[in-house]
Enzyme design. Structure first.
Site, PDB file in Angstrom:
ATOM      1  N   CYS A   2       0.831  -1.198   0.000  1.00  0.00           N
ATOM      2  CA  CYS A   2       0.000   0.000   0.000  1.00  0.00           C
ATOM      3  C   CYS A   2       0.866   1.248   0.000  1.00  0.00           C
ATOM      4  O   CYS A   2       2.057   1.205   0.277  1.00  0.00           O
ATOM      5  CB  CYS A   2      -0.909  -0.009   1.226  1.00  0.00           C
ATOM      6  SG  CYS A   2      -1.810  -1.559   1.443  1.00  0.00           S
ATOM      7  N   ARG A  27       1.336   1.418  -6.080  1.00  0.00           N
ATOM      8  CA  ARG A  27       1.514   0.477  -4.974  1.00  0.00           C
ATOM      9  C   ARG A  27       0.233  -0.283  -4.636  1.00  0.00           C
ATOM     10  O   ARG A  27       0.283  -1.302  -3.947  1.00  0.00           O
ATOM     11  CB  ARG A  27       1.979   1.222  -3.723  1.00  0.00           C
ATOM     12  CG  ARG A  27       3.447   1.582  -3.730  1.00  0.00           C
ATOM     13  CD  ARG A  27       3.809   2.359  -2.478  1.00  0.00           C
ATOM     14  NE  ARG A  27       5.256   2.401  -2.302  1.00  0.00           N
ATOM     15  CZ  ARG A  27       5.941   1.544  -1.561  1.00  0.00           C
ATOM     16  NH1 ARG A  27       5.306   0.582  -0.926  1.00  0.00           N
ATOM     17  NH2 ARG A  27       7.241   1.643  -1.451  1.00  0.00           N
ATOM     18  N   TRP A  74      -3.675  -1.956  -1.384  1.00  0.00           N
ATOM     19  CA  TRP A  74      -3.690  -3.248  -2.069  1.00  0.00           C
ATOM     20  C   TRP A  74      -4.168  -4.249  -1.031  1.00  0.00           C
ATOM     21  O   TRP A  74      -3.518  -4.475  -0.017  1.00  0.00           O
ATOM     22  CB  TRP A  74      -2.291  -3.614  -2.576  1.00  0.00           C
ATOM     23  CG  TRP A  74      -2.269  -4.820  -3.451  1.00  0.00           C
ATOM     24  CD1 TRP A  74      -2.471  -4.878  -4.791  1.00  0.00           C
ATOM     25  CD2 TRP A  74      -2.017  -6.176  -3.026  1.00  0.00           C
ATOM     26  NE1 TRP A  74      -2.364  -6.168  -5.237  1.00  0.00           N
ATOM     27  CE2 TRP A  74      -2.089  -6.991  -4.179  1.00  0.00           C
ATOM     28  CE3 TRP A  74      -1.746  -6.777  -1.798  1.00  0.00           C
ATOM     29  CZ2 TRP A  74      -1.880  -8.374  -4.135  1.00  0.00           C
ATOM     30  CZ3 TRP A  74      -1.553  -8.148  -1.746  1.00  0.00           C
ATOM     31  CH2 TRP A  74      -1.618  -8.930  -2.909  1.00  0.00           C
ATOM     32  N   ASN A  98       0.640  -0.014   6.071  1.00  0.00           N
ATOM     33  CA  ASN A  98       1.102  -0.844   4.965  1.00  0.00           C
ATOM     34  C   ASN A  98       1.816  -2.042   5.561  1.00  0.00           C
ATOM     35  O   ASN A  98       2.702  -1.888   6.395  1.00  0.00           O
ATOM     36  CB  ASN A  98       2.064  -0.038   4.073  1.00  0.00           C
ATOM     37  CG  ASN A  98       2.719  -0.892   2.997  1.00  0.00           C
ATOM     38  OD1 ASN A  98       2.226  -1.953   2.660  1.00  0.00           O
ATOM     39  ND2 ASN A  98       3.840  -0.417   2.470  1.00  0.00           N
ATOM     40  N   GLY A  99       1.439  -3.252   5.154  1.00  0.00           N
ATOM     41  CA  GLY A  99       2.075  -4.459   5.664  1.00  0.00           C
ATOM     42  C   GLY A  99       1.048  -5.434   6.197  1.00  0.00           C
ATOM     43  O   GLY A  99      -0.140  -5.369   5.863  1.00  0.00           O
ATOM     44  N   GLU A 479       9.670 -13.829 -19.696  1.00  0.00           N
ATOM     45  CA  GLU A 479       9.324 -12.430 -19.469  1.00  0.00           C
ATOM     46  C   GLU A 479       8.172 -12.009 -20.368  1.00  0.00           C
ATOM     47  O   GLU A 479       7.251 -11.306 -19.938  1.00  0.00           O
ATOM     48  CB  GLU A 479      10.558 -11.553 -19.714  1.00  0.00           C
ATOM     49  CG  GLU A 479      10.289 -10.072 -19.854  1.00  0.00           C
ATOM     50  CD  GLU A 479       9.791  -9.386 -18.594  1.00  0.00           C
ATOM     51  OE1 GLU A 479       9.475  -8.184 -18.660  1.00  0.00           O
ATOM     52  OE2 GLU A 479       9.703 -10.051 -17.535  1.00  0.00           O
ATOM     53  N   LYS A 483       4.488 -10.723 -18.968  1.00  0.00           N
ATOM     54  CA  LYS A 483       3.923  -9.421 -19.315  1.00  0.00           C
ATOM     55  C   LYS A 483       2.524  -9.578 -19.909  1.00  0.00           C
ATOM     56  O   LYS A 483       1.614  -8.798 -19.611  1.00  0.00           O
ATOM     57  CB  LYS A 483       4.826  -8.686 -20.303  1.00  0.00           C
ATOM     58  CG  LYS A 483       6.072  -8.119 -19.689  1.00  0.00           C
ATOM     59  CD  LYS A 483       5.748  -6.986 -18.722  1.00  0.00           C
ATOM     60  CE  LYS A 483       6.972  -6.612 -17.912  1.00  0.00           C
ATOM     61  NZ  LYS A 483       7.356  -7.622 -16.917  1.00  0.00           N
ATOM     62  N   GLU A 486       0.096 -10.372 -17.152  1.00  0.00           N
ATOM     63  CA  GLU A 486      -0.088  -9.269 -16.214  1.00  0.00           C
ATOM     64  C   GLU A 486      -1.064  -8.208 -16.722  1.00  0.00           C
ATOM     65  O   GLU A 486      -1.913  -7.731 -15.966  1.00  0.00           O
ATOM     66  CB  GLU A 486       1.263  -8.590 -15.943  1.00  0.00           C
ATOM     67  CG  GLU A 486       2.171  -9.339 -14.985  1.00  0.00           C
ATOM     68  CD  GLU A 486       3.455  -8.576 -14.745  1.00  0.00           C
ATOM     69  OE1 GLU A 486       3.872  -8.501 -13.573  1.00  0.00           O
ATOM     70  OE2 GLU A 486       4.046  -8.053 -15.699  1.00  0.00           O
ATOM     71  N   HIS A 502       7.608 -32.796 -25.300  1.00  0.00           N
ATOM     72  CA  HIS A 502       7.497 -33.578 -24.076  1.00  0.00           C
ATOM     73  C   HIS A 502       6.238 -33.227 -23.287  1.00  0.00           C
ATOM     74  O   HIS A 502       6.198 -33.383 -22.062  1.00  0.00           O
ATOM     75  CB  HIS A 502       8.740 -33.384 -23.208  1.00  0.00           C
ATOM     76  CG  HIS A 502       9.994 -33.899 -23.833  1.00  0.00           C
ATOM     77  ND1 HIS A 502      10.273 -35.241 -23.955  1.00  0.00           N
ATOM     78  CD2 HIS A 502      11.031 -33.237 -24.414  1.00  0.00           C
ATOM     79  CE1 HIS A 502      11.430 -35.398 -24.559  1.00  0.00           C
ATOM     80  NE2 HIS A 502      11.913 -34.190 -24.856  1.00  0.00           N
ATOM     81  N   LYS A 602       2.956  -2.667  -7.481  1.00  0.00           N
ATOM     82  CA  LYS A 602       4.324  -2.538  -7.985  1.00  0.00           C
ATOM     83  C   LYS A 602       5.361  -3.057  -7.006  1.00  0.00           C
ATOM     84  O   LYS A 602       6.208  -3.858  -7.351  1.00  0.00           O
ATOM     85  CB  LYS A 602       4.590  -1.064  -8.302  1.00  0.00           C
ATOM     86  CG  LYS A 602       5.975  -0.785  -8.860  1.00  0.00           C
ATOM     87  CD  LYS A 602       6.093  -1.285 -10.277  1.00  0.00           C
ATOM     88  CE  LYS A 602       7.393  -0.869 -10.913  1.00  0.00           C
ATOM     89  NZ  LYS A 602       7.510  -1.417 -12.269  1.00  0.00           N
TER      90      LYS A 602
END
Length: 607
Positions: A2, A27, A74, A98-99, A479, A483, A486, A502, A602
């Site tokens: 947050c 955030r 968040w 935050n946490g 990557e 992306k 996301e 396989h 983020k």
């Protein structure tokens, strides 16, 4: 994850706090809120969803006062609703957090047994109740704050304001970042320097266990024992211009266009312009005697570490163990005596990577961190920081920071190979020149948006996508898949191309596009065979390659994006840029929120 912003000053607090939250929205953006002290009384406004909703709520419920705190959330404990939004107000206190408070269940039971009623589903509300309990028991705010934080377990950054005290703002930090900004007749709190950049150029970072008492004219910082301590005041380099969109539609679009600058500025820091040789800081170890290294990171930074492993093992002949930080910190593998631990993070606050840092340090490893924020917690706790110069990255999906991380890893590899007597001067100069040519090649890639957009139209119609790469291109495929997931919400998976037969080949049909990372210089014949297998089963083949590769792929590829010819050494850096652009273009076609994709944040400062 947050964002926190607070001010005690002489101007109206709400506009200052709101703009600070705007800069911190990367955030978290599930809900937001602001509380102020108005004529000695607490007032509060909250809203679910993004900050625009809070702006509308503030029009209906304006807040006055010159002391205030704000929060963009968040969600961890409790759904992203207005009721669960911060600030939490209980009695004569309001707090933002935050946490994660790990002992909140025990605290809640105790407080409920004493007659208190909880109104939210969050762990943070327990902090507000506990603080107010101490106030009701007669403790003044300062002592109540200290008593509260001594009872908390877990990770937290907290800002607190108090009814009847319009010249007081208290903050506390343990495991989640919190910074102080120094002004004239006003002081500020923020989760990071982005929140404080337009407000103050003088910033102190609290260390774990610190708490602070702020008034308009004074800052006092104390440690976990309540003893006054001093923390260095640093001059922030961020400007308001650096954190704007500069006319681009999205921060991600802007940051994609900043790849050449991020790579170039990072290389300028670590390559001597006269000798054109790698010039890294002195290492706290002798690279020639290293027997093994450990690389760890999270998300995109982990994929950068995977590329680094290929380089270090091939060119420096240094064996490398690599694992995601959330696994490594609990796996407890044996570590070599005086070994090297290489950690990678954009923010320098990533909770799992920071946790591994401390574990590896305890195990006697030399800690070298590759960071974009050198004054972060990881930076302060590392033996050496290799800083990239990517500038602020606001979009949740990392772009330019990834290529800057790769630039540092490539330079580190050259340096290690030289120290280990595995490079002659000619080869070293060749590799360094390859790196120095990258910014101009990156500019060329930015001219390929139209071609990539054509490829994106195929991807945008799919529900599932496969990405393929071989060797050092495999992490680039990973990557690209990350992306796409996301920001477009399309399911994508990356595989080593040789693994296709396989198992994953069973997924191939005309509805599942196959995106291949296929420079002609890296295991091309093997990759070509794998793509022919996919094409024979109806797969739609989309390829990033070079001129030579395109000539051999033209009969099986539905779409190709032809990149500049570069050496195999730097190909992973260059090929990262178009796969990121592809995800961006697909997201535009899908109409998703590019900069703030759902459920993400983020800076991941909780486990």
């Amino acid at each position: 994850m947050c964002g926190i912003c607070g001010v005690v000053g002489h101007r109206p607090a709400t506009p200052i706090v709101f703009e600070g939250l705007r800069r911190l929205e990367y955030r978290g953006y599930d809900s937001s809120g602001i509380a102020t002290v108005e004529h000695g009384r607490l007032a509060r406004c909250r809203a679910a969803g993004k900050l625009d909703n809070l702006a509308k709520a503030l029009e209906e419920t304006p807040l006055s006062g010159t002391t205030g705190i704000g929060h963009t959330r968040w969600a961890t404990h409790g759904a992203p609703t207005t009721n669960n939004a911060h600030p939490h107000r209980v009695g004569k206190v309001a707090i933002v957090h935050n946490g994660i408070i790990e002992n909140f269940s025990d605290l809640k039971k105790t407080l409920e047994a004493g007659g208190r009623t909880f109104e939210t589903e969050t762990d943070s509300e327990a902090v507000a109740h506990l603080l107010d309990e101490h106030i009701q028991n007669g403790l003044p705010p300062r002592e109540a704050a200290f008593a509260t934080i001594r009872q908390l377990q877990g990770a937290y950054a907290i800002a607190m304001i108090f009814e009847g005290h319009d010249n007081l703002l208290i903050g506390a930090r343990h495991g989640a970042p919190l910074a102080i900004g120094y002004g004239e007749g006003e002081m500020f709190l923020g989760s990071d320097s982005l929140a404080l950049a337009p407000l103050s150029s003088q910033i102190s970072y609290l260390e774990d266990g610190d708490w602070c008492v702020l008034t308009r004219e004074h800052v006092e910082i104390l440690d976990g024992q309540g003893r006054a301590v001093e923390r260095p005041i640093q001059t922030a380099s961020l400007t308001t211009g650096q954190i704007g969109k500069d006319g681009y539609r999205h921060f991600m679009e802007k940051e994609l266009h900043e790849h050449p600058v991020a790579i170039g500025q990072t290389l300028q820091r670590i390559i001597d312009p006269v000798t054109r040789r790698i010039a890294l800081p002195d290492m706290p170890f002798d690279a020639s005697t290293l027997s093994r290294a450990t690389i760890t990171a999270c998300g995109s930074a982990f994929y950068a570490g995977m590329v680094g492993r290929y380089w270090l093992e091939e060119l420096a002949r240094l064996p490398v163990d690599i694992d995601v930080a959330s696994e490594l910190r609990y796996r407890n593998p044996p570590q070599p005596d005086k070994g090297l631990a290489l950690l990678i993070s954009q923010s320098g606050e990533t909770a799992d990577t920071l946790g591994v840092l401390r574990e590896l340090k305890t195990a006697g490893q030399s800690i070298v961190s590759i960071l974009n924020v050198e004054h972060s917690t990881m930076g302060r706790e590392s033996d050496l920081v290799l800083g990239m110069v990517a500038g602020p990255e606001i979009s949740v999906a990392s772009t330019k920071a990834f290529t800057a991380q790769l630039a540092v890893l490539a330079a580190l590899t050259i340096d290690f190979a030289r120290q280990r007597n595995l490079l002659d001067e000619k080869r070293e100069r060749e590799l360094t020149d390859n790196l120095l040519d990258l910014p101009s090649h990156a500019m060329e890639v930015l001219g390929l948006f139209d071609q990539i957009r054509t490829m994106a139209r195929v991807i945008a119609q799919a529900r599932d996508v496969l990405y393929l790469g071989r060797g050092i291109c495999m992490p680039v495929a990973q990557e690209g898949a990350l992306k796409l997931k996301e920001i477009s919400y399309i399911h994508a998976e990356a595989y080593a191309a040789g693994e296709l037969k396989h198992g994953p080949i069973s997924l191939i049909d005309p509805s599942v596009p196959v995106v291949a990372i296929a420079p002609s210089t890296i295991l091309f014949d093997k990759t070509l065979s794998n793509l022919q297998e996919a094409r024979a089963r109806g797969g739609r083949i989309l390829v990033f390659t070079d001129e030579k590769g395109a000539e051999r792929l033209k009969d099986i590829a539905e779409h190709m994006v032809i990149l500049p010819d570069v050496s195999a050494f730097v190909a992973p850096i260059l090929y990262t840029i178009p796969v990121q652009i592809l995800a961006y273009e697909v997201a535009l076609l899908k109409g998703t929120d590019v900069d703030q994709p759902r459920n993400l944040a983020k800076s991941v400062t909780v486990e």
